[in-house]
Design an enzyme around this catalytic site. Structure first.
Site, short mmCIF file in Angstrom:
data_model
loop_
_atom_site.label_atom_id
_atom_site.label_comp_id
_atom_site.label_asym_id
_atom_site.label_seq_id
_atom_site.Cartn_x
_atom_site.Cartn_y
_atom_site.Cartn_z
CG ASP A 12 -24.59 73.01 13.92
OD1 ASP A 12 -24.74 71.78 13.83
OD2 ASP A 12 -23.47 73.55 13.81
CB SER A 13 -22.96 71.13 17.69
OG SER A 13 -22.37 71.05 16.41
N GLY A 45 -20.16 65.76 18.10
CA GLY A 45 -19.92 64.52 17.35
C GLY A 45 -19.20 63.42 18.10
CB CYS A 75 -26.55 69.42 14.43
SG CYS A 75 -25.18 68.50 15.09
CG ASN A 76 -25.35 65.83 9.13
OD1 ASN A 76 -25.78 65.12 8.25
ND2 ASN A 76 -25.02 67.10 8.91
CD GLU A 154 -15.50 74.68 14.09
OE1 GLU A 154 -14.97 75.18 15.07
OE2 GLU A 154 -16.68 74.27 14.09
CB CYS A 186 -20.48 66.26 8.93
SG CYS A 186 -19.81 67.38 10.17
CG HIS A 188 -17.94 71.69 10.14
ND1 HIS A 188 -19.05 71.51 10.95
CD2 HIS A 188 -17.14 72.56 10.79
CE1 HIS A 188 -18.91 72.24 12.04
NE2 HIS A 188 -17.76 72.89 11.98
N1 DGL Z 1 -22.67 69.86 13.53
C1 DGL Z 1 -22.02 68.58 13.63
C2 DGL Z 1 -22.62 67.61 12.62
O1 DGL Z 1 -23.20 67.99 11.61
C3 DGL Z 1 -20.52 68.70 13.44
C4 DGL Z 1 -19.79 69.40 14.59
C5 DGL Z 1 -19.92 68.65 15.90
O2 DGL Z 1 -19.35 67.54 16.05
O3 DGL Z 1 -20.61 69.16 16.78
O4 DGL Z 1 -22.54 66.43 12.80
#
Ligand code: DGL
Length: 270
Positions: A12-13, A45, A75-76, A154, A186, A188
């Site tokens: 993931d990011s 994102g 990560c979406n 976060e 997403c 989060h």
């Molecule tokens: N992991 C990202 C997502 O699911 C959210 C955080 C980001 O913007 O990196 O889109």
């Protein structure tokens, strides 16, 4: 090592992909997991397609070096941007979060009106719309980027006044359209579920793509005879590109368990 015994790689990011890791841990408690969170370069994102694709290739290459049997793009934003490229590049099965979420949404809707929320890049990519359209030509889709949700989660602001009013502003237009299903597109957003449920009301089903993705991972492992047969305790290893202290602090909230094995790596190094 026998392939079944190898770990599942998840990336993931940053921290958010732990919502997907958590569902995988719950559903498949015997699997070993290697998780990479690109905490030095988060958020993805709001970044360009080219940059996200480069970061994703580096993360996937890093996980391949950890000898994983499959890769889950938690990560979406990455799934929406370059899933097919990664599938072509990698010699192991690759699962993204968009298709499972789209399938669950189409299954859930009764009135054919689906809302999708995500980062700016995810919404701009139209990936959820495309995946939903492949499954149903008749549904109507309403998308909305909610860029403030990631920093709110976060910060641990899951249900205070600031989070509530931001969510109201983002979601009211979708509610007015009459959607009966809302895809939390997403990593989060599952943490905001109780508050989002209150805003949307009982008539709207919230689709959590983390849960759906875990179900797809289980299905692929089983179909391809890749399920771990060992029943000894599973091992969870975490890698981040910066600030492990913050990852542990916020991550334990996401995961609802302790993070013990963590190392800092630079995914740009080959
Ligand atoms: N992991 C990202 C997502 O699911 C959210 C955080 C980001 O913007 O990196 O889109």
């Amino acid at each position: 090592m026998e392939i079944r015994e190898k770990p599942i790689g998840i990336f993931d990011s940053g921290i958010g992909g732990l919502t997907v890791a958590k569902e995988i841990m719950n559903l498949m408690p015997h699997e070993n997991i290697v998780y990479f969170g690109d905490t030095a370069r988060v958020p993805y994102g709001s970044k360009s397609k080219e940059l996200i694709t480069r970061f994703a290739r580096e993360a996937a290459s890093f996980l391949m070096k950890q000898d994983v049997k499959m890769i889950v793009i938690a990560c979406n934003t990455v799934s929406a941007t370059c899933l097919e490229e990664l599938r072509e590049m990698l010699p192991v099965p690759v699962v993204g979060v968009i298709e499972p979420g789209a399938r669950a949404a189409v299954k859930a809707t009764k009135n054919g009106m689906i809302g999708v929320i995500g980062t700016e890049r995810t919404v701009k990519s139209g990936a959820y719309e495309k995946a939903i359209r492949m499954l149903s030509g008749t549904v109507k889709i309403f998308s909305k980027a909610c860029p403030l949700f990631v920093p709110l989660v976060e910060e641990g602001w899951l249900d205070n006044n600031v989070a509530y009013f931001a969510a109201k502003v983002y979601l009211e237009p979708l509610k007015e359209e009459g959607i009966d299903t809302l895809v939390l597109g997403c990593t989060h957003y599952p943490l905001l579920k109780p508050m989002l449920k209150r805003i949307m009301g009982d008539g709207v089903v919230l689709v959590d793509s983390a849960r759906e993705t875990a179900a797809e991972v289980a299905q692929i492992l089983s179909e391809r005879s890749l399920k771990r047969t060992g029943t000894g305790p599973s091992c969870y290893r975490f890698f981040v590109s910066d600030n492990p202290e913050k990852f542990i602090e916020v991550g334990e909230r996401f995961l609802q368990r302790s993070i013990d094995l963590i190392s800092v790596v630079n995914p740009e190094l080959r």
